[in-house]
Each structure stands twice: as structure tokens, then as C-alpha cells.
Design a protein around this motif. Structure first.
Motif, PDB file in Angstrom:
ATOM      1  N   GLY A  83       0.790  -1.217   0.000  1.00  0.00           N
ATOM      2  CA  GLY A  83       0.000   0.000   0.000  1.00  0.00           C
ATOM      3  C   GLY A  83       0.828   1.274   0.000  1.00  0.00           C
ATOM      4  N   LEU A  84       2.112   1.174  -0.356  1.00  0.00           N
ATOM      5  CA  LEU A  84       3.007   2.317  -0.299  1.00  0.00           C
ATOM      6  C   LEU A  84       2.875   3.198  -1.530  1.00  0.00           C
ATOM      7  N   SER A  85       3.144   4.484  -1.349  1.00  0.00           N
ATOM      8  CA  SER A  85       3.301   5.380  -2.499  1.00  0.00           C
ATOM      9  C   SER A  85       4.625   5.065  -3.176  1.00  0.00           C
ATOM     10  N   SER A  86       4.780   5.532  -4.417  1.00  0.00           N
ATOM     11  CA  SER A  86       6.040   5.293  -5.113  1.00  0.00           C
ATOM     12  C   SER A  86       7.199   5.966  -4.385  1.00  0.00           C
ATOM     13  N   ALA A  87       6.935   7.135  -3.787  1.00  0.00           N
ATOM     14  CA  ALA A  87       7.988   7.825  -3.035  1.00  0.00           C
ATOM     15  C   ALA A  87       8.440   6.996  -1.842  1.00  0.00           C
ATOM     16  N   ALA A  88       7.497   6.435  -1.108  1.00  0.00           N
ATOM     17  CA  ALA A  88       7.845   5.623   0.054  1.00  0.00           C
ATOM     18  C   ALA A  88       8.566   4.347  -0.375  1.00  0.00           C
ATOM     19  N   GLY A  89       8.085   3.725  -1.454  1.00  0.00           N
ATOM     20  CA  GLY A  89       8.672   2.471  -1.908  1.00  0.00           C
ATOM     21  C   GLY A  89      10.088   2.606  -2.424  1.00  0.00           C
ATOM     22  N   GLY A  90      10.473   3.814  -2.844  1.00  0.00           N
ATOM     23  CA  GLY A  90      11.833   4.032  -3.314  1.00  0.00           C
ATOM     24  C   GLY A  90      12.729   4.707  -2.308  1.00  0.00           C
ATOM     25  N   SER A  91      12.203   4.987  -1.135  1.00  0.00           N
ATOM     26  CA  SER A  91      12.941   5.755  -0.139  1.00  0.00           C
ATOM     27  C   SER A  91      13.848   4.880   0.720  1.00  0.00           C
ATOM     28  N   HIS A  92      14.624   5.551   1.572  1.00  0.00           N
ATOM     29  CA  HIS A  92      15.488   4.846   2.513  1.00  0.00           C
ATOM     30  C   HIS A  92      14.681   3.964   3.470  1.00  0.00           C
ATOM     31  N   ALA A  93      13.423   4.280   3.672  1.00  0.00           N
ATOM     32  CA  ALA A  93      12.602   3.433   4.536  1.00  0.00           C
ATOM     33  C   ALA A  93      12.519   2.010   4.003  1.00  0.00           C
ATOM     34  N   ALA A  94      12.553   1.856   2.685  1.00  0.00           N
ATOM     35  CA  ALA A  94      12.381   0.549   2.062  1.00  0.00           C
ATOM     36  C   ALA A  94      13.674  -0.228   1.904  1.00  0.00           C
ATOM     37  N   TRP A  95      14.816   0.486   1.849  1.00  0.00           N
ATOM     38  CA  TRP A  95      16.097  -0.190   1.625  1.00  0.00           C
ATOM     39  C   TRP A  95      17.229   0.761   1.972  1.00  0.00           C
ATOM     40  N   ASP A  96      18.454   0.235   1.973  1.00  0.00           N
ATOM     41  CA  ASP A  96      19.631   1.064   2.202  1.00  0.00           C
ATOM     42  C   ASP A  96      20.186   1.490   0.846  1.00  0.00           C
ATOM     43  N   ILE A  97      19.874   2.711   0.469  1.00  0.00           N
ATOM     44  CA  ILE A  97      20.252   3.230  -0.844  1.00  0.00           C
ATOM     45  C   ILE A  97      21.766   3.156  -1.022  1.00  0.00           C
ATOM     46  N   GLY A  98      22.197   2.556  -2.136  1.00  0.00           N
ATOM     47  CA  GLY A  98      23.607   2.488  -2.480  1.00  0.00           C
ATOM     48  C   GLY A  98      24.382   1.363  -1.826  1.00  0.00           C
ATOM     49  N   ALA A  99      23.813   0.732  -0.798  1.00  0.00           N
ATOM     50  CA  ALA A  99      24.568  -0.268  -0.042  1.00  0.00           C
ATOM     51  C   ALA A  99      24.930  -1.479  -0.893  1.00  0.00           C
ATOM     52  N   LEU A 100      24.008  -1.946  -1.728  1.00  0.00           N
ATOM     53  CA  LEU A 100      24.308  -3.124  -2.541  1.00  0.00           C
ATOM     54  C   LEU A 100      25.415  -2.834  -3.552  1.00  0.00           C
ATOM     55  N   ASP A 101      25.391  -1.661  -4.163  1.00  0.00           N
ATOM     56  CA  ASP A 101      26.447  -1.318  -5.112  1.00  0.00           C
ATOM     57  C   ASP A 101      27.812  -1.315  -4.428  1.00  0.00           C
ATOM     58  N   VAL A 102      27.878  -0.765  -3.227  1.00  0.00           N
ATOM     59  CA  VAL A 102      29.135  -0.778  -2.477  1.00  0.00           C
ATOM     60  C   VAL A 102      29.542  -2.212  -2.144  1.00  0.00           C
ATOM     61  N   ALA A 103      28.594  -3.012  -1.669  1.00  0.00           N
ATOM     62  CA  ALA A 103      28.896  -4.381  -1.270  1.00  0.00           C
ATOM     63  C   ALA A 103      29.375  -5.213  -2.456  1.00  0.00           C
ATOM     64  N   HIS A 104      28.722  -5.065  -3.619  1.00  0.00           N
ATOM     65  CA  HIS A 104      29.155  -5.775  -4.824  1.00  0.00           C
ATOM     66  C   HIS A 104      30.593  -5.413  -5.175  1.00  0.00           C
ATOM     67  N   ALA A 105      30.891  -4.125  -5.166  1.00  0.00           N
ATOM     68  CA  ALA A 105      32.233  -3.677  -5.531  1.00  0.00           C
ATOM     69  C   ALA A 105      33.275  -4.148  -4.515  1.00  0.00           C
ATOM     70  N   LEU A 106      32.917  -4.168  -3.231  1.00  0.00           N
ATOM     71  CA  LEU A 106      33.826  -4.700  -2.212  1.00  0.00           C
ATOM     72  C   LEU A 106      34.066  -6.189  -2.408  1.00  0.00           C
ATOM     73  N   SER A 107      33.021  -6.918  -2.762  1.00  0.00           N
ATOM     74  CA  SER A 107      33.173  -8.345  -3.029  1.00  0.00           C
ATOM     75  C   SER A 107      34.186  -8.584  -4.135  1.00  0.00           C
ATOM     76  N   ASP A 108      34.102  -7.773  -5.183  1.00  0.00           N
ATOM     77  CA  ASP A 108      35.053  -7.898  -6.289  1.00  0.00           C
ATOM     78  C   ASP A 108      36.463  -7.528  -5.849  1.00  0.00           C
ATOM     79  N   ALA A 109      36.580  -6.411  -5.139  1.00  0.00           N
ATOM     80  CA  ALA A 109      37.902  -5.900  -4.773  1.00  0.00           C
ATOM     81  C   ALA A 109      38.622  -6.792  -3.772  1.00  0.00           C
ATOM     82  N   LEU A 110      37.867  -7.423  -2.882  1.00  0.00           N
ATOM     83  CA  LEU A 110      38.456  -8.181  -1.780  1.00  0.00           C
ATOM     84  C   LEU A 110      38.353  -9.692  -1.965  1.00  0.00           C
ATOM     85  N   ASP A 111      37.771 -10.128  -3.084  1.00  0.00           N
ATOM     86  CA  ASP A 111      37.484 -11.557  -3.306  1.00  0.00           C
ATOM     87  C   ASP A 111      36.723 -12.132  -2.111  1.00  0.00           C
ATOM     88  N   ALA A 112      35.663 -11.415  -1.713  1.00  0.00           N
ATOM     89  CA  ALA A 112      34.911 -11.766  -0.506  1.00  0.00           C
ATOM     90  C   ALA A 112      33.531 -12.308  -0.856  1.00  0.00           C
TER      91      ALA A 112
END
Length: 255
Positions: free
Chosen positions: A39-68
Motif C-alpha cells: 500500500g506504499l506510495s512510489s515515493a515511500a517504496g523508493g525511499s530509505h525506509a524501504a532499503w539502504d540506498i547504495g549499499a548493494l552497489d558498495v557491497a558488490h564492488a567490495l566483493s570484487d575488490a576483496l574476493d569476498a
């Protein structure tokens, strides 16, 4: 509804041999179709309330850089927050930050348990599976969880840019903070903008401290990682800090 619609977890580089096990609980804002977007608005569904913005991109890149190895959530924390036990009042929040969550209002115990079974259990089973099969080359491996936070919360501007959190054992967070402060690039603090008293260190305790593995949560202010380019740059910076803070045996940094 398909079975894959409730896929709660993605595992990246499970055979990685670097000395870091990466976990990103709030990697996705995806809500299974059966829940009607909660029942969320599009603004709520894309907000920080719904997820940690940018965290997955950082985690993916760290996985590559550190072989983790990386274990990343694939369902929004508004469906079930994988960094909370079922006993936590906010494991299925009826309100998050400035947003009401209509699809979670008045949820009874049976439906909370169902969310736990569908989201929490497979996610943490995956972390356990990767952790127990992990064969890092580093003698003292570290569990690292990746999160992001908003620059402004409840009207207050946050000056901190990187936070390093721990549950009850501070050594890993302190080591990483010492490196960051010596490098001087970002405003960094211990247990900011949250701490264990805010109920945010569940994964650190469950898969780190109770297993005898040093554990640290990295909190990144999300305006620093809200594009793929920014996230890649931050990951490069953090990879260097992690390598300095937790050097592999026989490396130059360990000498």
C-alpha cells in the motif's frame, strides 16, 4: 505469485577466499507481488525506509575488490527486516521514518511468523551456509555488514559520513575507525549514527560474535553512494581501509 517472487537472498562469490564475509541485509526494495506493494506510495517504496540506498552497489564492488563472499537480501526490509529478530517490535514495521506502511498495519502473530519464515529464515540460513563453507586465506577473518543512512533524520542534519558499529566486542570497529581517522578523508565515528542500543546489531551478534568472528557494521551516509559511480569510489576507499585495518599475514601492512 511465483516461487521466485519470494526469493529472499542472493549469494555472490560464495567461493571467495578473501578475509571478509560481507552481508548486506537491506540491499533490496523489492516487495513480492502478493503484498500489493504494502500500500506504499512510489515515493515511500523508493525511499530509505524501504532499503539502504547504495549499499548493494558498495557491497558488490567490495566483493570484487576483496574476493569476498557476499550475502545480500532480495526483499525490502518493510516486508521483514533481516537485521531484526522476530521479537523486535520493528521487524515488520507499521511505520518507518515518515511513512506509514498500510500493508503491515494490524499484522497478527501468524502473519508476522509467516514473513519471518519466508524472509528471515532463508536469509540467515544462507549466511550460515556461506560462513560454514568459507575458507578464507586470512588467519583472522572478519564479518562486515554494509548499510547506509540518510543525511537528514527527523529534521536533524548528520555530520558523520562513515560509522563503524559493534555489538559488544569493539575491537574490529575500533581498528577500522583508527585507519579511517588516520586517512582523514571522511568524517568517521564509532557507533554513529546508531549503536547496539538501537537494536541494529542482530546480524553482528548472530553470525559474528557468537561464532568467534570479529564483526563490524559499516554505515555510509547515502548521499555519498547514491549513484553507481559514487558507490564504486566509496568501495575502493573502504577496500583500502579494510585491508589496512585487517592485513593478511605476511603482507606489508601486517609487518
Amino acid at each position: 505469485m511465483t516461487d521466485t517472487d519470494w526469493n529472499a537472498v542472493n549469494i555472490i562469490n560464495p567461493q571467495g577466499q578473501g578475509g571478509w564475509l560481507l552481508v548486506c541485509e537491506h540491499a533490496s526494495r523489492r516487495i513480492p507481488d502478493a503484498l500489493g506493494g504494502l500500500g506504499l506510495s512510489s515515493a515511500a517504496g523508493g525511499s530509505h525506509a524501504a532499503w539502504d540506498i547504495g549499499a548493494l552497489d558498495v557491497a558488490h564492488a567490495l566483493s570484487d575488490a576483496l574476493d569476498a563472499p557476499l550475502v545480500a537480501g532480495d526483499i525490502s526490509r518493510l516486508v521483514y527486516d533481516c537485521n531484526r529478530p522476530i521479537t523486535a517490535p520493528d521487524c515488520v514495521p507499521a511505520r518507518s521514518e515518515v511513512y506509514d506502511i498500510p500493508g503491515n498495519a494490524g499484522l497478527d502473530d501468524a502473519r508476522r511468523q509467516q514473513r519471518y519464515d519466508q524472509v528471515h529464515t532463508p536469509f540467515h540460513d544462507a549466511v550460515t551456509k556461506v560462513r560454514t563453507s568459507w575458507k578464507p586465506t586470512q588467519a583472522a577473518p572478519v564479518l562486515v555488514t554494509i548499510h547506509s543512512f540518510t543525511p537528514v533524520y527527523n529534521g536533524a542534519t548528520r555530520a558523520v559520513e562513515l560509522g563503524f558499529l559493534y555489538h559488544t566486542q569493539p575491537a574490529a570497529a575500533q581498528a577500522l575507525l583508527a585507519v579511517e581517522q588516520a586517512r582523514g578523508r571522511y568524517a568517521s565515528s564509532l557507533n554513529e549514527p546508531y549503536a547496539a542500543t538501537d537494536g541494529v546489531t542482530y546480524t553482528l551478534e548472530k553470525h559474528g560474535e557468537t561464532q568467534g568472528i570479529p564483526a563490524v557494521m559499516i554505515e555510509i551516509r547515502n548521499d555519498l553512494i547514491d549513484t553507481p559511480e559514487k558507490a564504486q569510489a566509496m568501495a575502493g576507499h573502504l577496500a583500502e581501509s579494510l585491508t589496512r585495518a585487517f592485513p593478511a599475514p605476511n603482507s606489508e601492512a601486517a609487518r
